[in-house]
Write a protein that holds these residues in place. Structure first.
Motif, PDB file in Angstrom:
ATOM      1  N   SER A  21     -12.141   0.254   4.180  1.00  0.00           N
ATOM      2  CA  SER A  21     -10.919   1.322   3.970  1.00  0.00           C
ATOM      3  C   SER A  21     -10.952   2.505   5.430  1.00  0.00           C
ATOM      4  O   SER A  21     -11.820   2.432   5.988  1.00  0.00           O
ATOM      5  CB  SER A  21     -11.348   2.244   2.746  1.00  0.00           C
ATOM      6  OG  SER A  21     -12.538   3.048   2.871  1.00  0.00           O
ATOM      7  N   HIS A  57      -6.714   2.200  -4.743  1.00  0.00           N
ATOM      8  CA  HIS A  57      -5.879   2.658  -3.552  1.00  0.00           C
ATOM      9  C   HIS A  57      -4.815   3.568  -4.007  1.00  0.00           C
ATOM     10  O   HIS A  57      -4.775   4.882  -3.474  1.00  0.00           O
ATOM     11  CB  HIS A  57      -5.450   1.571  -2.817  1.00  0.00           C
ATOM     12  CG  HIS A  57      -4.327   1.893  -1.876  1.00  0.00           C
ATOM     13  ND1 HIS A  57      -4.667   2.535  -0.477  1.00  0.00           N
ATOM     14  CD2 HIS A  57      -2.758   1.989  -2.015  1.00  0.00           C
ATOM     15  CE1 HIS A  57      -3.518   3.009   0.156  1.00  0.00           C
ATOM     16  NE2 HIS A  57      -2.449   2.621  -0.931  1.00  0.00           N
ATOM     17  N   PHE A  75      -5.962   1.566   3.908  1.00  0.00           N
ATOM     18  CA  PHE A  75      -6.342   1.439   2.496  1.00  0.00           C
ATOM     19  C   PHE A  75      -7.313   2.747   2.292  1.00  0.00           C
ATOM     20  O   PHE A  75      -8.207   2.929   2.889  1.00  0.00           O
ATOM     21  CB  PHE A  75      -7.187   0.255   2.668  1.00  0.00           C
ATOM     22  CG  PHE A  75      -7.031  -0.867   1.553  1.00  0.00           C
ATOM     23  CD1 PHE A  75      -6.987  -0.550   0.353  1.00  0.00           C
ATOM     24  CD2 PHE A  75      -6.570  -2.080   1.889  1.00  0.00           C
ATOM     25  CE1 PHE A  75      -6.579  -1.565  -0.768  1.00  0.00           C
ATOM     26  CE2 PHE A  75      -6.203  -3.074   0.645  1.00  0.00           C
ATOM     27  CZ  PHE A  75      -6.330  -2.845  -0.524  1.00  0.00           C
ATOM     28  N   TRP A  76      -7.121   3.015   0.914  1.00  0.00           N
ATOM     29  CA  TRP A  76      -8.107   4.399   0.436  1.00  0.00           C
ATOM     30  C   TRP A  76      -9.105   3.534  -0.367  1.00  0.00           C
ATOM     31  O   TRP A  76      -8.916   2.708  -1.192  1.00  0.00           O
ATOM     32  CB  TRP A  76      -7.244   5.045  -0.109  1.00  0.00           C
ATOM     33  CG  TRP A  76      -6.443   6.167   0.745  1.00  0.00           C
ATOM     34  CD1 TRP A  76      -5.437   5.960   1.430  1.00  0.00           C
ATOM     35  CD2 TRP A  76      -6.588   7.669   0.882  1.00  0.00           C
ATOM     36  NE1 TRP A  76      -4.959   7.002   2.128  1.00  0.00           N
ATOM     37  CE2 TRP A  76      -5.333   8.101   1.827  1.00  0.00           C
ATOM     38  CE3 TRP A  76      -7.310   8.510   0.220  1.00  0.00           C
ATOM     39  CZ2 TRP A  76      -5.421   9.390   2.005  1.00  0.00           C
ATOM     40  CZ3 TRP A  76      -7.220   9.950   0.575  1.00  0.00           C
ATOM     41  CH2 TRP A  76      -6.084  10.160   1.476  1.00  0.00           C
ATOM     42  N   LEU A 104       0.829  -1.400   0.120  1.00  0.00           N
ATOM     43  CA  LEU A 104      -0.018  -0.135  -0.220  1.00  0.00           C
ATOM     44  C   LEU A 104       0.904   1.309   0.142  1.00  0.00           C
ATOM     45  O   LEU A 104       0.447   2.440  -0.210  1.00  0.00           O
ATOM     46  CB  LEU A 104      -1.057  -0.033   1.053  1.00  0.00           C
ATOM     47  CG  LEU A 104      -2.129  -1.366   1.199  1.00  0.00           C
ATOM     48  CD1 LEU A 104      -3.018  -1.046   2.463  1.00  0.00           C
ATOM     49  CD2 LEU A 104      -2.571  -1.055   0.067  1.00  0.00           C
ATOM     50  N   THR A 154      -0.602   6.954   5.962  1.00  0.00           N
ATOM     51  CA  THR A 154      -0.892   5.787   5.315  1.00  0.00           C
ATOM     52  C   THR A 154       0.397   4.810   5.269  1.00  0.00           C
ATOM     53  O   THR A 154      -0.029   3.727   5.067  1.00  0.00           O
ATOM     54  CB  THR A 154      -1.294   6.172   3.639  1.00  0.00           C
ATOM     55  OG1 THR A 154      -2.455   6.700   3.793  1.00  0.00           O
ATOM     56  CG2 THR A 154      -1.707   4.750   2.826  1.00  0.00           C
TER      57      THR A 154
END
Length: 414
Positions: free
Chosen positions: A173, A108, A137-138, A69, A131
């Protein structure tokens, strides 16, 4: 300089025990090994999970633990500092194994790019740092075509209210990129980044489509969601400069690479079935399916199509890197040339990928339609995903360029 990821297809296809500890990428050099381990694990259950649908919670947590990520986050903010061509290569590798999980991973990174391209460093640097530190997580709740979500100013601040569809990755998310239009003037759209856990956000588990069944692409309902002014992405804002207009091109490049990955996965599964289980057509008078001229011709055609898809998408990825490296100096013409390269890749990936995922049954035969094999999921995934925006419009844009020298006009889809 980042180079495209090269994985051993045989090793990537080998099963990884569920109890095995996945490695974590702490630098770019560790990405290929980590990605290969993820692909092996995801491929083991992809067909089964396709039937189940719902949220791939375990797989998302595996990606969190993998460190990937952080792939596109600058090293100065705790990330791995990968270029976008590397991100796109990773998306394609994951899509070979599981296109739903690849979709979530890709979106993401698209959301991380969105806040950087539409906002100011003072906004996005803390978000990216958190992040990287916390493996956030987006998710996506932008969907500019769905204008049911509106915004208004109240004595208590800015509020978003309404429904938003096709919100990939919103479930499970930590952050969401959201959009809303002025309730009195739909031409005035605002985009913001907000915590998913904030009061007023209701995630709907209503995604039940024929393909991409574990992308969490259902709806989100906003009930007077409070949005702070420093969460609005206003400077430079959406599609306001050539650099900001790179955001839709990143989305289009993502789609093309997912399509290539799906086609590669379908091709690999068809090869495995042909070698292990398929029978030659009696009229071929051959002892094995892999000696049948009809089968050989089909796989030869598939190979040619895949080579074209790969070359065009790789070239488009290189153009993306070159454009982003220009930063604020990027010109409209440079952005336009990137758009043309991506549009060509997407058209090829769409048409050739659908052809491969459809015609693979002609060379594998009737027995390959057995539900236990799940070979139909490749076509369903690609057919669902390729309807994101009409490929005919991409061809019209390319025609405008070829005949009139006109670059594609920047929109959220071009």
């Amino acid at each position: 300089m980042n180079t495209p990821l090269a994985l051993d297809p045989a090793a990537a296809a080998a099963p990884l025990p569920a109890e095995a500890t996945l490695p974590r990428a702490d630098s770019l050099s560790g990405v290929p090994v980590v990605l290969q381990a993820l692909c092996r694990r995801f491929a083991e259950t992809a067909a089964e999970r396709d039937v189940l649908g719902g949220t791939p919670k375990a797989q998302r947590d595996d990606i969190r633990r993998s460190g990937l990520l952080r792939l596109s986050i600058p090293q100065s903010l705790g990330g791995l500092g990968g270029r976008w061509s590397l991100v796109l290569s990773a998306v394609r590798q994951l899509a070979r194994a599981d296109s739903s999980v690849a979709h979530l991973f890709a979106f993401h990174h698209l959301m991380l790019a969105t806040v950087q391209l539409f906002g100011q460093p003072a906004q996005w640097q803390p978000w990216l740092r958190h992040t990287a530190q916390r493996d956030w997580f987006w998710g996506n709740a932008l969907n500019p075509l769905d204008r049911r979500t509106t915004w208004r100013r109240t004595p208590h601040g800015l509020e978003f209210s309404g429904m938003k569809s096709f919100c990939s990755g919103a479930l499970d998310s930590q952050m969401l990129v959201v959009s809303a239009v002025d309730e009195s003037d739909a031409s005035r759209m605002l985009v913001a980044a907000v915590p998913t856990s904030r009061s007023g956000i209701h995630l709907m588990q209503d995604w039940d489509n024929i393909g991409q069944r574990q992308t969490d692409s259902g709806s989100v309902y906003f009930d007077r969601l409070r949005v702070e002014d420093d969460e609005l992405l206003l400077d430079p804002g959406p599609l306001s400069t050539p650099l900001a207009c790179m955001r839709p091109l990143l989305a289009q490049a993502i789609l093309a690479n997912i399509y290539v990955g799906i086609a590669e996965g379908a091709f690999s599964d068809a090869l495995h079935y042909t070698r292990q289980e398929a029978r030659p057509w009696p009229g071929s008078r051959r002892a094995a399916a892999e000696e049948d001229p009809h089968v050989l011709t089909g796989f030869g055609e598939f190979h040619v199509g895949l080579e074209a898809m790969r070359l065009l998408t790789d070239r488009a990825g290189q153009r993306v890197d070159e454009a982003l490296q220009r930063g604020s100096e990027l010109t409209a013409d440079e952005r336009g040339a990137t758009a043309v390269a991506i549009a060509a890749a997407k058209v090829c990936a769409t048409r050739t990928g659908l052809d491969i995922c459809n015609r693979l049954f002609e060379v594998t035969g009737a027995r390959s339609t057995h539900a236990r094999l799940g070979l139909d999921r490749h076509w369903r995934n690609l057919r669902t995903h390729t309807l994101h925006d009409p490929v005919q419009l991409k061809l019209q844009e390319l025609g405008d360029w070829v005949l009139k020298g006109q670059w594609p006009q920047p929109t959220f889809y071009s």
